[in-house]
Design a protein around this motif. Structure first.
Motif, short mmCIF file in Angstrom:
data_model
loop_
_atom_site.label_atom_id
_atom_site.label_comp_id
_atom_site.label_asym_id
_atom_site.label_seq_id
_atom_site.Cartn_x
_atom_site.Cartn_y
_atom_site.Cartn_z
N ILE A 1 0.84 -1.20 0.00
CA ILE A 1 0.00 0.00 0.00
C ILE A 1 0.87 1.24 0.00
O ILE A 1 0.60 2.22 -0.72
CB ILE A 1 -0.96 -0.01 1.20
N ALA A 2 1.94 1.23 0.79
CA ALA A 2 2.81 2.41 0.89
C ALA A 2 3.42 2.77 -0.46
O ALA A 2 3.48 3.95 -0.82
CB ALA A 2 3.91 2.15 1.91
N LEU A 3 3.90 1.79 -1.21
CA LEU A 3 4.48 2.09 -2.52
C LEU A 3 3.46 2.72 -3.45
O LEU A 3 3.78 3.65 -4.20
CB LEU A 3 5.05 0.81 -3.14
N ARG A 4 2.25 2.23 -3.42
CA ARG A 4 1.19 2.83 -4.24
C ARG A 4 0.92 4.27 -3.80
O ARG A 4 0.73 5.17 -4.63
CB ARG A 4 -0.09 1.99 -4.14
N LEU A 5 0.88 4.48 -2.49
CA LEU A 5 0.67 5.83 -1.97
C LEU A 5 1.80 6.76 -2.38
O LEU A 5 1.55 7.91 -2.78
CB LEU A 5 0.55 5.76 -0.44
N GLU A 6 3.01 6.30 -2.29
CA GLU A 6 4.16 7.12 -2.68
C GLU A 6 4.09 7.51 -4.15
O GLU A 6 4.38 8.67 -4.51
CB GLU A 6 5.46 6.35 -2.39
N ARG A 7 3.69 6.59 -5.00
CA ARG A 7 3.57 6.91 -6.43
C ARG A 7 2.52 8.00 -6.65
O ARG A 7 2.73 8.92 -7.45
CB ARG A 7 3.20 5.66 -7.22
N LEU A 8 1.39 7.89 -5.97
CA LEU A 8 0.33 8.88 -6.13
C LEU A 8 0.77 10.25 -5.62
O LEU A 8 0.52 11.28 -6.27
CB LEU A 8 -0.93 8.43 -5.38
N LEU A 9 1.42 10.29 -4.47
CA LEU A 9 1.84 11.56 -3.90
C LEU A 9 2.89 12.24 -4.75
O LEU A 9 2.79 13.44 -5.06
CB LEU A 9 2.37 11.34 -2.48
N THR A 10 3.90 11.48 -5.16
CA THR A 10 4.99 12.11 -5.92
C THR A 10 4.55 12.46 -7.34
O THR A 10 5.06 13.43 -7.92
CB THR A 10 6.22 11.20 -5.95
N ALA A 11 3.58 11.73 -7.89
CA ALA A 11 3.10 12.04 -9.23
C ALA A 11 2.42 13.41 -9.28
O ALA A 11 2.41 14.06 -10.33
CB ALA A 11 2.12 10.96 -9.70
#
Length: 219
Positions: free
Chosen positions: A12-22
């Motif tokens: 979940i964290a990796l998905r969240l990181e992708r969304l935030l940094t995008a």
């Protein structure tokens, strides 16, 4: 916005990181093992080695300094035993909350699980029962804090199916599945909506677009 995520190399964290940094945000992923750093960087986040089972609140607070929000998405994982449910799913969650308070990061979002306020049903395996009790204890400790603007998100059974962007979010929701993609999308929306502070929310797949579902919890 700068967000520090405990369990930074989790699914979940990796998905969240992708969304935030995008969208141009800064994301920091706290990881236990240095070898996890490349996948955190690949998600666009800054990896920071910080073993939540081996440090104190002050050390974690140093990594949280200057953040706008904190997310606890760590977990002992399916291959761990009873002892690590206690040290990660309960103790590390409480320690991370304490560190956020010390660092002056009031906004905290916690990834928990559905039905953890209830005693595990008869026949539940020893390890899973320990997990549920640990999550429930951590949630209770965090809800008792008045120095944090916390939100607790309790997803149903997690899947790797593609996200639909449509969910059911609220209290007393019937347990069902939800893609990790949609959990991450809801986390972003919760971080963006300070009026969700103080809420404990169940999450499963549904028919309501994520922004609408989150906004409805504040009405």
């Amino acid at each position: 916005m700068r967000t520090v995520i405990a369990g930074g190399n989790g699914q979940i964290a990796l998905r969240l990181e992708r969304l935030l940094t995008a969208r141009g945000d800064e994301a920091v992923g706290l990881i236990r093992r240095p070898e996890a750093a490349p996948e955190v960087r690949a998600a666009g986040a800054e990896p920071v080695v910080c073993d939540l089972e081996a440090v104190d609140a002050q050390e974690i607070a140093a990594h949280l300094a200057g953040a706008d929000a904190a997310v606890f998405a760590a977990g002992a994982g399916p291959g761990s035993g009873v002892a690590r449910k206690e040290t990660v799913d309960r103790a590390a969650a409480e320690l991370f909350a304490e560190a956020a308070a010390r660092a002056g990061v009031r906004r905290l979002v916690v990834v928990s699980a559905m039905r953890v306020d209830q005693e595990p049903p008869p026949g539940t395996g020893e390890v899973f029962a320990a997990y549920l009790r640990a999550k429930g204890a951590a949630d209770a400790a965090i809800r008792a804090r008045t120095d944090l603007d916390w939100t607790i998100l309790r997803p149903g059974r997690l899947t790797d199916d593609p996200g639909t962007g449509r969910v059911q979010l609220g209290t007393g929701v019937e347990r069902a599945e939800v893609p990790r993609d949609d959990v991450a999308a809801v986390l972003v929306a919760l971080l963006d909506e300070p009026r969700t502070a103080g809420l404990t929310l169940d999450l499963v797949s549904g028919t309501t677009p994520v922004p609408t579902a989150v906004a409805a919890t504040t009405s």
